[in-house]
Design a protein around this motif. Structure first.
Motif, short mmCIF file in Angstrom:
data_model
loop_
_atom_site.label_atom_id
_atom_site.label_comp_id
_atom_site.label_asym_id
_atom_site.label_seq_id
_atom_site.Cartn_x
_atom_site.Cartn_y
_atom_site.Cartn_z
N LYS A 101 -0.75 -11.97 -6.56
CA LYS A 101 -0.78 -12.79 -5.34
C LYS A 101 0.01 -14.07 -5.58
O LYS A 101 0.82 -14.49 -4.75
CB LYS A 101 -2.22 -13.10 -4.96
N LYS A 102 -0.20 -14.70 -6.75
CA LYS A 102 0.49 -15.96 -7.08
C LYS A 102 2.00 -15.78 -7.15
O LYS A 102 2.75 -16.65 -6.70
CB LYS A 102 -0.06 -16.48 -8.43
N ILE A 103 2.48 -14.66 -7.71
CA ILE A 103 3.93 -14.47 -7.84
C ILE A 103 4.56 -13.87 -6.59
O ILE A 103 5.77 -13.68 -6.53
CB ILE A 103 4.30 -13.63 -9.09
N GLY A 104 3.74 -13.56 -5.58
CA GLY A 104 4.27 -13.07 -4.31
C GLY A 104 4.77 -11.64 -4.34
O GLY A 104 5.69 -11.29 -3.60
N VAL A 105 4.18 -10.82 -5.19
CA VAL A 105 4.56 -9.41 -5.29
C VAL A 105 3.31 -8.59 -5.01
O VAL A 105 2.25 -8.84 -5.60
CB VAL A 105 5.11 -9.07 -6.70
N PRO A 106 3.39 -7.61 -4.10
CA PRO A 106 2.19 -6.81 -3.83
C PRO A 106 1.79 -5.95 -5.03
O PRO A 106 2.63 -5.44 -5.76
CB PRO A 106 2.60 -5.92 -2.65
N LEU A 107 0.48 -5.86 -5.22
CA LEU A 107 -0.08 -4.98 -6.25
C LEU A 107 -0.93 -3.95 -5.53
O LEU A 107 -1.93 -4.29 -4.89
CB LEU A 107 -0.94 -5.76 -7.25
N TYR A 108 -0.51 -2.71 -5.61
CA TYR A 108 -1.23 -1.62 -4.96
C TYR A 108 -2.17 -0.98 -5.96
O TYR A 108 -1.77 -0.64 -7.06
CB TYR A 108 -0.26 -0.58 -4.40
N ARG A 109 -3.40 -0.81 -5.54
CA ARG A 109 -4.41 -0.12 -6.34
C ARG A 109 -4.65 1.23 -5.69
O ARG A 109 -5.09 1.30 -4.55
CB ARG A 109 -5.68 -0.93 -6.42
N ILE A 110 -4.34 2.27 -6.44
CA ILE A 110 -4.46 3.62 -5.91
C ILE A 110 -5.57 4.34 -6.67
O ILE A 110 -5.50 4.46 -7.90
CB ILE A 110 -3.11 4.36 -6.01
N PRO A 111 -6.60 4.78 -5.96
CA PRO A 111 -7.67 5.51 -6.64
C PRO A 111 -7.13 6.79 -7.28
O PRO A 111 -6.27 7.46 -6.72
CB PRO A 111 -8.66 5.85 -5.52
N ALA A 112 -7.66 7.12 -8.44
CA ALA A 112 -7.22 8.32 -9.16
C ALA A 112 -7.84 9.56 -8.51
O ALA A 112 -8.71 10.21 -9.07
CB ALA A 112 -7.59 8.21 -10.63
N GLU A 113 -7.37 9.84 -7.32
CA GLU A 113 -7.80 11.01 -6.56
C GLU A 113 -6.55 11.80 -6.20
O GLU A 113 -5.90 11.51 -5.19
CB GLU A 113 -8.54 10.59 -5.29
N PRO A 114 -6.19 12.80 -7.01
CA PRO A 114 -4.94 13.52 -6.79
C PRO A 114 -4.72 14.02 -5.36
O PRO A 114 -3.59 14.01 -4.88
CB PRO A 114 -5.03 14.68 -7.78
N ALA A 115 -5.76 14.39 -4.68
CA ALA A 115 -5.61 14.89 -3.30
C ALA A 115 -5.12 13.78 -2.36
O ALA A 115 -4.55 14.08 -1.30
CB ALA A 115 -6.94 15.45 -2.80
N GLN A 116 -5.28 12.52 -2.75
CA GLN A 116 -4.88 11.39 -1.90
C GLN A 116 -3.55 10.75 -2.32
O GLN A 116 -3.07 9.85 -1.63
CB GLN A 116 -5.97 10.31 -1.94
N TYR A 117 -2.96 11.20 -3.41
CA TYR A 117 -1.75 10.55 -3.93
C TYR A 117 -0.63 10.48 -2.90
O TYR A 117 -0.06 9.42 -2.67
CB TYR A 117 -1.24 11.25 -5.19
#
Length: 160
Positions: free
Chosen positions: A132-148
């Motif tokens: 957030k501080k550096i102004g770059v989005p960080l995406y958190r993706i749950p380890a659920e292969p069906a949702q990748y």
């Protein structure tokens, strides 16, 4: 042998013995390197990577896996460099997405069950706040292969 010759011979012998000892010690160390290669990504990360790569190739984005945070951050507080460097020097981001010129567009973390632990939650919060501080989005993706695929498409819609 006169005393002048002995004066130089004794230190030379010690130097030769010292040099021999260093050579033998180095050879012993080189023979016994305690390392073995392993895969860069876990099986779960690799499954995710293959889907991510397919979609990123379509948009000409580059994927950098397992990037150490210290490789893309620097500490701005010069009086407390070591303190703040300590928070990032041994941490990494699972994937960094970049444009063709290697400008960072986003970070990605593949979150499995281990992220529910208290220590992992602290690290996740640190990473979230830094991004957030550096102004770059960080995406958190749950380890659920069906949702990748769905999660990757949502993320790419935001980025491109």
């Amino acid at each position: 042998m006169n005393t002048d010759t002995m004066f130089f011979a004794v230190p030379a012998a010690f130097l030769a013995l010292g040099a021999l000892w260093l050579i033998l010690k180095r050879r012993r160390f080189e023979k016994n390197y305690p390392y073995e290669k392993k895969m860069l990504l876990t099986a779960a990360e690799y499954r995710f990577y293959r889907i991510l790569k397919e979609r990123c190739d379509h948009y000409h984005l580059l994927i950098c896996p397992k990037v150490r945070m210290e490789d893309f951050l620097y500490v701005t507080d010069r009086r407390n460099v070591n303190k703040y460097r300590g928070y990032i020097k041994s941490r990494h981001i699972d994937f960094i997405l970049c444009d063709r010129d290697l400008h960072m567009l986003a970070g990605l973390e593949l979150d499995d069950a281990s992220h529910e632990a208290r220590a992992a939650a602290k690290t996740d919060a640190l990473k979230n706040n830094i991004f957030k501080k550096i102004g770059v989005p960080l995406y958190r993706i749950p380890a659920e292969p069906a949702q990748y695929r769905k999660r990757i498409e949502e993320m790419l819609r935001d980025l491109v």
